[in-house]
Scaffold this motif. Structure first.
Motif, short mmCIF file in Angstrom:
data_model
loop_
_atom_site.label_atom_id
_atom_site.label_comp_id
_atom_site.label_asym_id
_atom_site.label_seq_id
_atom_site.Cartn_x
_atom_site.Cartn_y
_atom_site.Cartn_z
N ALA A 1 -38.41 -4.86 65.16
CA ALA A 1 -38.49 -3.40 65.04
C ALA A 1 -37.21 -2.82 64.45
CB ALA A 1 -38.77 -2.78 66.40
N SER A 2 -36.05 -3.31 64.90
CA SER A 2 -34.77 -2.81 64.40
C SER A 2 -34.61 -3.11 62.91
CB SER A 2 -33.61 -3.42 65.19
OG SER A 2 -33.72 -3.10 66.55
N PHE A 3 -34.93 -4.34 62.54
CA PHE A 3 -34.81 -4.74 61.14
C PHE A 3 -35.72 -3.91 60.24
CE2 PHE A 3 -36.38 -7.29 57.56
CZ PHE A 3 -35.20 -7.56 56.90
N LEU A 4 -37.00 -3.81 60.61
CA LEU A 4 -37.95 -3.08 59.78
C LEU A 4 -37.60 -1.59 59.72
CD1 LEU A 4 -41.36 -4.69 60.83
CD2 LEU A 4 -40.06 -5.09 58.73
N SER A 5 -37.26 -1.00 60.86
CA SER A 5 -36.93 0.43 60.89
C SER A 5 -35.76 0.77 59.99
CB SER A 5 -36.61 0.87 62.32
OG SER A 5 -37.73 0.76 63.16
N LEU A 6 -34.70 -0.03 60.07
CA LEU A 6 -33.47 0.28 59.35
C LEU A 6 -33.49 -0.21 57.90
CD1 LEU A 6 -31.10 -0.48 62.33
CD2 LEU A 6 -31.57 1.76 61.36
N TYR A 7 -34.05 -1.39 57.68
CA TYR A 7 -34.07 -1.92 56.32
C TYR A 7 -35.08 -1.22 55.42
CZ TYR A 7 -30.71 -5.68 55.80
OH TYR A 7 -29.55 -6.39 55.62
N SER B 1 -25.68 -1.40 61.59
CA SER B 1 -26.62 -0.64 62.43
C SER B 1 -27.61 -1.57 63.13
CB SER B 1 -27.38 0.39 61.59
OG SER B 1 -26.49 1.30 60.98
N VAL B 2 -28.10 -2.58 62.40
CA VAL B 2 -29.00 -3.57 62.99
C VAL B 2 -28.27 -4.33 64.09
CG1 VAL B 2 -30.38 -5.65 62.58
CG2 VAL B 2 -30.39 -3.79 60.90
N GLU B 3 -27.01 -4.69 63.82
CA GLU B 3 -26.22 -5.41 64.82
C GLU B 3 -26.05 -4.57 66.09
OE1 GLU B 3 -21.76 -7.41 65.40
OE2 GLU B 3 -22.33 -6.54 63.48
N VAL C 1 -42.22 7.88 59.92
CA VAL C 1 -43.40 7.01 59.77
C VAL C 1 -42.98 5.55 59.81
CG1 VAL C 1 -45.21 6.27 58.18
CG2 VAL C 1 -44.77 8.71 58.50
N ILE C 2 -41.87 5.22 59.13
CA ILE C 2 -41.39 3.84 59.10
C ILE C 2 -41.00 3.37 60.50
CG2 ILE C 2 -39.48 2.37 58.32
CD1 ILE C 2 -39.52 4.03 55.68
N ILE C 3 -40.30 4.22 61.24
CA ILE C 3 -39.89 3.87 62.60
C ILE C 3 -41.10 3.69 63.50
CG2 ILE C 3 -38.76 4.77 64.68
CD1 ILE C 3 -36.66 6.04 62.84
N GLY C 4 -42.03 4.63 63.43
CA GLY C 4 -43.22 4.56 64.27
C GLY C 4 -44.04 3.30 64.02
N LEU C 5 -44.25 2.98 62.74
CA LEU C 5 -45.03 1.78 62.40
C LEU C 5 -44.28 0.50 62.77
CD1 LEU C 5 -46.54 2.81 58.93
CD2 LEU C 5 -47.70 2.70 61.14
N SER C 6 -42.96 0.53 62.63
CA SER C 6 -42.15 -0.66 62.97
C SER C 6 -42.21 -0.96 64.46
CB SER C 6 -40.69 -0.43 62.54
OG SER C 6 -40.58 -0.26 61.14
N VAL D 1 -30.51 3.69 64.82
CA VAL D 1 -30.66 4.91 64.02
C VAL D 1 -29.47 5.85 64.24
CG1 VAL D 1 -32.05 6.99 63.71
CG2 VAL D 1 -33.17 4.77 63.91
N ASN D 2 -29.03 5.98 65.49
CA ASN D 2 -27.87 6.81 65.78
C ASN D 2 -26.63 6.31 65.06
OD1 ASN D 2 -28.96 8.78 67.46
ND2 ASN D 2 -28.79 7.52 69.28
#
Length: 257
Positions: free
Chosen positions: A234-240, A179-181, A93-98, A144-145
């Protein structure tokens, strides 16, 4: 002068180039000839279908159609990230919304404030959104990987730190930052190489269609910055936000995303 139209008879000649690809595969003993043929066929059919759909949507220029099309792009981008990653429902859900939030936010800003068109104008909103979601999907998937793999590799180290009194947040944040990097790095490398090593597709397409190179350059620079922003958001929100879903109330970590 407008772009030269390629008749179907000459267009089919491009497929002859695949013979070189097949030759390389055979020479290197790469058993992927069937995959190449299937991929080429699927790409052709899918793009032809999309071409008909886009022609209708752009000509109609109906806000509802544009919103539906954008939501479909965001959905398929999200599902692509899910594929191959065993994620919890909350993380999904977090990834999709991000992905959805970053894509729509940047698209609305770019079309509404930079181009000064209605934010769901089909001619601009759909191609811009496609570039944003496509690049964001790739970035989030990489992040994510990387997070998944490094949580497993560092499981013992993280567990030891927590047993010594280190908070789960503190133990995980270095891996999350890395991961964000990893997620945003390909986009940054692409920006560095842009114009010297490669000419991007959007700019090339505009020049081929007869647009002034200066106008094409302005569009390409603004689009690359828009993509960079969308990828980072998107990367920041998904991972953080996502990594916090791995920690329960007792400071225990679920090492399986």
């Amino acid at each position: 002068m407008g772009i030269i139209k390629i008749p179907w008879t000459r267009f089919l000649l491009i497929y002859l180039l695949l013979l070189f690809v097949l030759f390389v595969m055979k020479k290197c003993r790469i058993n992927k000839a069937k995959t190449l043929i299937i991929a080429s066929f699927r790409m052709t059919v899918q793009l032809i279908i999309v071409g008909f759909i886009l022609t209708y949507v752009i000509n109609a220029n109906n806000n509802l159609f544009v919103i539906i099309y954008i939501l479909i792009m965001a959905t398929f981008s999200t599902l692509k990230v899910f594929k191959g990653n065993n994620l919890s429902d909350k993380f999904k859900v977090i990834i999709g919304l991000s992905i959805l939030f970053s894509g729509i936010l940047v698209e609305c800003f770019y079309v509404g404030f930079v181009i000064r068109k209605p934010i769901f104008d089909a001619q601009y909103a759909i191609p811009i959104s496609g570039m944003l979601f496509g690049n964001t999907m790739t970035a989030v998937n990489l992040g994510v990987n990387y997070l998944n793999e490094n949580l497993k590799l560092n499981k013992n180290k993280i567990t030891t730190l927590i047993n010594l009194g280190v908070k789960a947040d503190t133990a995980l944040i270095p891996i999350v930052n890395q991961s964000v990097e990893m997620a945003i790095l390909p986009n940054l490398n692409s920006m560095i190489a842009m114009g010297i090593i490669s000419l991007p597709g959007m700019m090339t397409g505009q020049i081929l269609s007869g647009v002034s190179p200066n106008t094409a350059i302005i569009y390409q620079i603004s689009v690359m910055i828009a993509i960079c922003a969308s990828v980072n958001i998107a990367s920041f929100l998904s991972l953080y936000l996502g990594y916090k879903s791995l920690i329960n109330n007792r400071e225990q970590i679920n090492f399986e995303l």
